[in-house]
Design an enzyme around this catalytic site. Sequence first.
Site, PDB file in Angstrom:
ATOM      1  N   ASP A 139       9.284   2.206   0.174  1.00  0.00           N
ATOM      2  CA  ASP A 139       8.267   2.857   0.992  1.00  0.00           C
ATOM      3  C   ASP A 139       8.502   2.411   2.432  1.00  0.00           C
ATOM      4  OD1 ASP A 139       6.007   3.450   2.487  1.00  0.00           O
ATOM      5  OD2 ASP A 139       4.625   3.166   0.807  1.00  0.00           O
ATOM      6  N   TYR A 185       0.861  -1.191   0.000  1.00  0.00           N
ATOM      7  CA  TYR A 185       0.000   0.000   0.000  1.00  0.00           C
ATOM      8  C   TYR A 185       0.889   1.230   0.000  1.00  0.00           C
ATOM      9  CZ  TYR A 185      -3.404   3.385   1.952  1.00  0.00           C
ATOM     10  OH  TYR A 185      -4.217   4.472   2.182  1.00  0.00           O
ATOM     11  N   LYS A 214       4.524   8.330   9.367  1.00  0.00           N
ATOM     12  CA  LYS A 214       4.181   7.649  10.627  1.00  0.00           C
ATOM     13  C   LYS A 214       5.183   7.896  11.768  1.00  0.00           C
ATOM     14  CE  LYS A 214       1.371   3.995   8.481  1.00  0.00           C
ATOM     15  NZ  LYS A 214      -0.017   4.244   8.763  1.00  0.00           N
TER      16      LYS A 214
END
Length: 430
Positions: A243, A143, A271
């Site tokens: 990522d 994702y 994050k």
Amino acid sequence: MLKFDESARIIAQESRFVPGGVNSNFRLGMGHGPLVFTHGEGAYLHDVDGNKIIDYYCGMGAMVLGHSPAGVQAAVKAQVDKGILFAGQSQVEYDAAHIICDRIPSAEKLRFGSSGSEVAQAAMRLSRAATGRRTILKFEGHYHGWFDNILWSTAPALADAGSGDHPALVPGSKGQSTADADGLDILQWNDLAAVEARLARGDVAAVLMEAAMCNQGAISPLPGYLEGVQAACRKHGTILIFDEVITGFRLGQKGAQGRFNVTPDLSIFAKAIANGFPVAAIVGRADLMDLFATGGVLHGGTFNSQPVPMAAMLATQLALTPEHYEKSSKYGVRLRDGLRSVLADAGIKAQVTGFELMFHVAFGLDAPAQNYRDLAKSDKAGYARFAQALLRNGVRVLERGAWFVSSEHNDEVVDKTLEAARAAAMEIAQ
Ligand code: PMP
């Protein structure tokens, strides 16, 4: 047994104003409905029903220092007094940049953004501009944000996903069109020969992957996979993008790239970089990153390098010392091992895989998954029942199986969690 009646009442009431009562679809999740919280401290969240819950969502992975760490709170309060948004530069963003460039192997230069989804877009644009090619190669189960051009095959039903050799691109949302996937191609992850064959066609701008697959499952790259993909990228003039939105500052101070010792051309972080404040970064090779300044590649954002999140980021990074990782890893490993025994004692077949501060529990698998298709065969409904039973026993985990651990999940919290897990396992085994 905890009850969540007041949360349910508020969600029903507020759904008149906010669709589903939530501001991100990923919060709709749990079987009992979304919860409404009042405050967080350490490893705990407090909700409107008066429950004190051990939290393993950890802000979807962001809260690597736990809830409300004093150093970060103090830095934010001090920065707020100096101003909110300058639409110009300030020293705090340069200090923040230096520490990331110092820590992350691929970070010769960086640009800040506000979310992982956004910096994924920046990385794709930069790769296309640098190579003059269009195709971005992604992988099933990975994702990279919720935008139309990349929200494909993040968690497809296997019935829609085509064959393993030639996976189909499956949209993640209604409202996406096949035109949105024009610049994408997809493969199964952890299959080096497939990547080598695809790159040999010479039209791929970038390979974009989570260096360890953590958005679904917690799956390590097979030995030699990352190195092999890197070599194939170099051979065929393709940019390698990691990522690290989940893995960054969770798999260690240097991210997955430091842990696996493979340095990509570009990588993206969000994050845990700022323990819950909206900071993201695209980092990488200086010649690529400089295209933002001098190569006609646009990167913008009103909130980029906003001083308050920058101050939070700096304070977070200063707390992410080797001692931090050593201490919290011990808790994570105890928890992981403890869960394995609790589930085995209850006769529940499960695979607990992953890392110290982020791991995944999949029910019903005989062996650890190596890719999305393995993982998709797990007993998701069975695990969801366990997650719901855990919540009734005071422990909040994601229904998709991920557990995020912080430095606040100390021995006492781990003991309580394992006790709750024992009760939950008994409950669902009945
Ligand atoms: N990449 C990965 C691997 C992620 O897990 C996420 C968020 N779950 C994103 C990108 C998108 O980040 P954000 O939610 O900050 O837009």
